[in-house]
Design a protein around this motif. Structure first.
Motif, short mmCIF file in Angstrom:
data_model
loop_
_atom_site.label_atom_id
_atom_site.label_comp_id
_atom_site.label_asym_id
_atom_site.label_seq_id
_atom_site.Cartn_x
_atom_site.Cartn_y
_atom_site.Cartn_z
N TRP A 117 1.38 -10.61 -7.29
CA TRP A 117 0.71 -11.72 -6.59
C TRP A 117 0.91 -13.02 -7.36
CZ3 TRP A 117 0.75 -9.01 -2.71
CH2 TRP A 117 0.08 -7.80 -2.55
N TYR A 130 -5.08 -15.79 -14.01
CA TYR A 130 -5.26 -15.81 -12.56
C TYR A 130 -5.80 -17.17 -12.11
CZ TYR A 130 -4.85 -10.79 -13.31
OH TYR A 130 -4.42 -9.55 -13.70
N LEU A 135 0.84 -1.20 0.00
CA LEU A 135 0.00 0.00 0.00
C LEU A 135 0.87 1.25 0.00
CD1 LEU A 135 -2.81 -0.97 2.56
CD2 LEU A 135 -2.96 -0.93 0.08
N TRP A 142 -6.05 -15.44 6.66
CA TRP A 142 -5.64 -14.19 6.01
C TRP A 142 -6.57 -13.88 4.85
CZ3 TRP A 142 -2.64 -11.66 9.13
CH2 TRP A 142 -1.83 -12.38 10.00
N VAL A 202 -3.77 -16.47 1.35
CA VAL A 202 -3.35 -15.11 0.99
C VAL A 202 -3.32 -14.96 -0.52
CG1 VAL A 202 -1.48 -13.45 1.08
CG2 VAL A 202 -1.92 -14.90 3.04
N VAL A 203 -2.66 -15.91 -1.18
CA VAL A 203 -2.51 -15.82 -2.62
C VAL A 203 -3.83 -16.05 -3.33
CG1 VAL A 203 -1.13 -16.60 -4.57
CG2 VAL A 203 -0.19 -16.72 -2.28
N THR A 204 -4.59 -17.08 -2.86
CA THR A 204 -5.83 -17.38 -3.58
C THR A 204 -6.84 -16.23 -3.44
OG1 THR A 204 -6.54 -18.67 -1.67
CG2 THR A 204 -5.65 -19.89 -3.53
N LEU A 256 -6.17 -13.07 -2.94
CA LEU A 256 -5.67 -11.94 -3.74
C LEU A 256 -5.99 -12.14 -5.21
CD1 LEU A 256 -2.20 -11.21 -2.16
CD2 LEU A 256 -4.01 -9.55 -2.57
N LEU A 257 -5.71 -13.36 -5.72
CA LEU A 257 -5.94 -13.61 -7.14
C LEU A 257 -7.43 -13.61 -7.45
CD1 LEU A 257 -3.24 -16.35 -7.76
CD2 LEU A 257 -3.20 -14.00 -8.58
N LEU A 258 -8.24 -14.11 -6.49
CA LEU A 258 -9.70 -14.11 -6.71
C LEU A 258 -10.23 -12.69 -6.89
CD1 LEU A 258 -11.13 -16.92 -4.42
CD2 LEU A 258 -11.52 -16.65 -6.86
N LEU A 294 -1.20 -23.40 -7.75
CA LEU A 294 -1.00 -23.36 -6.31
C LEU A 294 -1.63 -24.58 -5.64
CD1 LEU A 294 0.23 -21.34 -4.36
CD2 LEU A 294 -2.04 -20.45 -3.97
N TYR A 331 -9.17 -3.55 0.47
CA TYR A 331 -7.78 -3.45 0.93
C TYR A 331 -7.68 -2.48 2.10
CZ TYR A 331 -6.93 -5.66 -3.58
OH TYR A 331 -6.96 -6.51 -4.64
N PHE A 339 -8.96 -10.35 -8.56
CA PHE A 339 -8.83 -9.99 -9.98
C PHE A 339 -9.85 -10.76 -10.82
CE2 PHE A 339 -4.88 -8.73 -8.11
CZ PHE A 339 -4.59 -7.54 -8.74
N ILE A 340 -10.01 -12.06 -10.49
CA ILE A 340 -10.95 -12.88 -11.26
C ILE A 340 -12.37 -12.33 -11.11
CG2 ILE A 340 -11.94 -15.19 -11.43
CD1 ILE A 340 -9.21 -16.26 -10.46
N ALA A 381 -9.31 -13.67 -17.49
CA ALA A 381 -9.26 -14.26 -16.15
C ALA A 381 -8.39 -15.50 -16.12
CB ALA A 381 -10.68 -14.60 -15.68
N ILE A 406 -7.52 -11.60 2.34
CA ILE A 406 -7.11 -10.38 1.65
C ILE A 406 -8.09 -10.16 0.50
CG2 ILE A 406 -5.06 -9.12 0.85
CD1 ILE A 406 -4.48 -10.58 3.37
N ILE A 434 -4.08 -20.04 -9.54
CA ILE A 434 -4.70 -20.71 -8.39
C ILE A 434 -4.59 -22.22 -8.54
CG2 ILE A 434 -6.90 -21.12 -7.21
CD1 ILE A 434 -7.61 -18.24 -7.60
#
Lengths: 313, 358
Positions: A233, A284, A102, B85, B146-148, B150-152, A291, B281, B154-155, A281, B87, A288
């Protein structure tokens, strides 16, 4: 048939490597931080800072490599903030990283607006040009794919080798990995846990910033708000996918780049049948998936997220 | 030589003083960027103050801005309490807003007493789903939330653009990607005449009080705090960790979804892809300033909203970039983090005694 044609075309592979370049910098940077035991969620903001400061330096007349240096220094500076908060102070790495994102983002946006208060269209710089190598650039297929990239792409590929070498073949690298696995062992050897972790986070953050700099100095020639758009990210996801290995990180970034290049080309092929947002999309969603697949078998640095205090076991 | 030792307990002065001090320091630090942009500092602060407390309208605007921040701040605070987490409040906010539009724009033309609860329930369900999925990926596959989340974000934003260009598109919208308006009877009633402040604020306050009570007094709250403090100890104590995490995720997502409902059905009346200027955020900052306490969230949201509304009117008057507000908000987060360190540890001066050999 169409997909085959795309996959065989030089421009597709050249684009894949181009799209992968900022991710290579970002994944390597995040990898170095995490190997030392510090998750750096400042990455998204550090990308923005690298993109803005590098571009601004060039625009003010620092020259392209001057811009790269300025971006790296800016990245290192924000990395240092994260390092101070998370290493000696041992604060939550999640929250500190988000705070750095931020902070770096708002500093960059504010500085850009203050330096250029009244521009309607973003001013452009003369970006890095594709290198023209005698003989090599004229090779069939490999010429356009490998040898007509800009110097920053070459720097990224060189960094993969360098990071691998440092981590696996030097005493420094072995110490960084040890401090991320078992900081007490480092302390027992009389080395400073704080110095190693801080150094790793600063160096990793400087690398991340180069990913941002690539965006404004090679991929595009201007700075836009929101241009980083989650690339940071994605890198955090790719590090886990790569199981903290530089070679696999390169592979992951290239796969991602190839997929992104493919979706742009498919969009022009079947754009009428599928809404364009599906393609937007896809990267992204892919991250996921990567991951979810990699998470269980991932070889986490054992002391990742765990602060260490001197004299406290 | 100074040694750092953990404190056994933090005093009330620390608990309340540190966030307040962080807020003040971050405001004072804003004078640095103000100097760079060449604005007179005193006058700028005065404009900022006037922009919030200068009139009844200004004050009501600030409370309107605080409303979604209370929801997202609560969403983050509850999840973080369990060390989940989240986010993704930004994405969950949009899921809630989309659900509100899906049921509220004419599919069900029923009286408000039925439609408003329907919109709220659907918004909560959508937001809760948005957090339940990454939590499931975490508990089943070990994928870092955290990562999922955050990426969601955007999706979900891309999905929103698709919906606004397609199914949700307002035929009367002159080609702008915006949804049809929520039916009049589906709108949350305004609180004051000719002001934008709406009853979403009341709902937000009720949520904060309920959350405070649940966290402090209920068995669920006890489990949640136990998991947050030590997950393996909680497991040994017989708490079903995954189940409790999922319930925290659902409540957290539902609260973020409510932020979207309140913005669409309370304030704007229709949905666009810029409904939220990062409320999700900013909710993280709100929650951290609040020390993850639900009632604290209300105070922190009011502070952050004041910064945004005040900086907005200051930037109009003085020609300073309104990104100054984001700068103050992010600085306050970093300050409160450092403050948290000061609160948890005490600095002990070690006096080295010379050993006397006999």
């Amino acid at each position: 048939m169409d997909i085959l044609q795309i996959l065989l075309s030089e421009s597709f592979w050249a684009a894949s490597l181009r799209i992968a370049t900022p991710l290579i910098f970002g994944v390597l940077g995040a990898l170095i931080c995490e190997k030392s035991g510090v998750l750096n969620l400042g990455i998204e903001g550090i990308f923005v800072a690298g993109a803005m400061t590098g571009w601004l330096a060039v625009w003010l007349g620092a020259g392209l490599w001057g811009g790269v240096l300025v971006a790296a220094l800016a990245g290192g500076f924000f990395g240092l903030i994260h390092a101070v908060l998370t290493v000696p102070l041992g604060l939550s790495q999640h929250v500190s990283g988000l705070g750095v994102t931020l902070f770096a983002t708002s500093v960059s946006y504010f500085s850009y607006r203050t330096a250029l208060p009244t521009v309607t269209s973003p001013p452009r710089i003369e970006p890095f040009r594709p290198l023209d190598m005698p003989f090599l650039s004229d090779l069939p297929f490999f010429g356009p794919v490998l040898f007509q990239q800009t110097a920053l792409t070459w720097l990224a590929l060189f960094m993969v080798g360098l990071v691998w070498y440092v981590l696996n073949r030097t005493a420094l690298g072995i110490a960084i990995k040890a401090v991320g696995d078992n900081p007490n062992s480092i302390d027992a050897q009389g080395l400073s846990v704080y110095a190693l972790r801080t150094g790793a986070v600063v160096a990793g953050s400087a690398l991340m910033a180069l990913g941002g700099a690539f965006l404004t100095m090679s991929a595009f020639d201007a700075f836009f708000f929101g241009m980083v758009n989650g690339r940071g990210w994605v890198c955090i996801a790719l590090v886990i996918f790569a199981s903290w290995r530089p070679g696999k990180a390169l592979l992951g970034a290239l796969l991602f780049g190839a997929f992104d290049a493919l979706q742009v080309r498919l969009q022009t092929e079947v754009g009428a049948l599928v809404p364009s947002q599906v393609f937007l999309a896809a990267p992204y969603v892919l991250s996921i998936f990567a991951l979810v697949i990699a998470a269980r078998s991932a070889d986490y640095p054992r002391a990742l997220l765990t602060p260490w205090f001197k004299g406290q076991r | 030589m100074i040694r750092i030792e953990p404190r056994q307990s933090s005093s009330a002065l620390m608990t309340y003083g540190i966030p307040v001090l962080s807020a003040i320091i971050s405001l004072l630090l804003a004078s640095i960027p103000l100097t760079f942009s060449g604005a007179p500092i005193g006058a700028s602060y005065f404009e900022m103050f006037k922009g919030v407390f200068g009139s009844k309208f200004a004050f009501s605007e600030m409370l309107t801005r605080a409303t979604p921040l209370i929801f997202t701040g609560l969403a983050v605070a509850l999840a973080f309490r369990a060390r989940l987490w989240n986010i993704g409040a930004e994405g969950q906010l949009y899921l809630g807003a989309m659900a509100a539009v899906a049921v509220g724009t004419g599919v069900f033309d029923v009286p408000g007493v039925i439609l408003i609860p329907m919109i709220m329930v659907m918004g909560c369900v959508a937001g809760a789903t948005g957090m339940a999925v990454p939590t499931l990926l975490k508990t089943k596959f070990g994928a870092d939330e955290v990562v999922t989340t955050l990426l969601l974000n955007f999706i979900i934003l891309i999905f929103l653009q698709y919906m606004l260009e397609g199914p949700f598109k307002d035929p009367m919208g002159l080609g702008w990607p915006q949804s049809s308006p929520i039916l009049d009877q589906g709108m949350l009633p305004p609180l004051m005449d000719r002001m934008r402040i709406h009853s979403g604020l009341i709902i937000a306050l009720i949520c904060a009080i309920t959350a405070q009570f649940m966290l402090a007094r209920s068995v669920w709250g006890l489990k949640l705090r136990a998991i947050g403090e030590n997950p393996s100890a909680a497991r040994h104590a017989g708490i079903r960790v995954n189940r409790t995490l999922m319930s925290a995720a659902i409540i957290s997502g539902a609260l973020a979804g409510m932020a979207g409902v309140s913005e669409v059905a309370g304030l704007k009346g229709y949905l666009t892809s810029d409904l939220s200027p990062g409320f999700g955020y900013t909710g993280i900052v709100v929650a951290m300033l609040a020390g993850l306490s639900p009632l604290g969230v209300v105070a922190a949201a009011i502070f952050i909203a004041s910064v945004f509304v005040g900086a907005d009117s200051m930037s109009r008057a003085m020609g300073v970039s309104s990104y100054l507000a984001d700068l103050v908000v992010s600085t306050s987060l970093l300050c409160v983090l450092v403050g948290g360190f000061v609160a948890r540890f005490k600095f002990v001066r070690l006096i080295q005694k010379k050993e006397v050999t006999q």
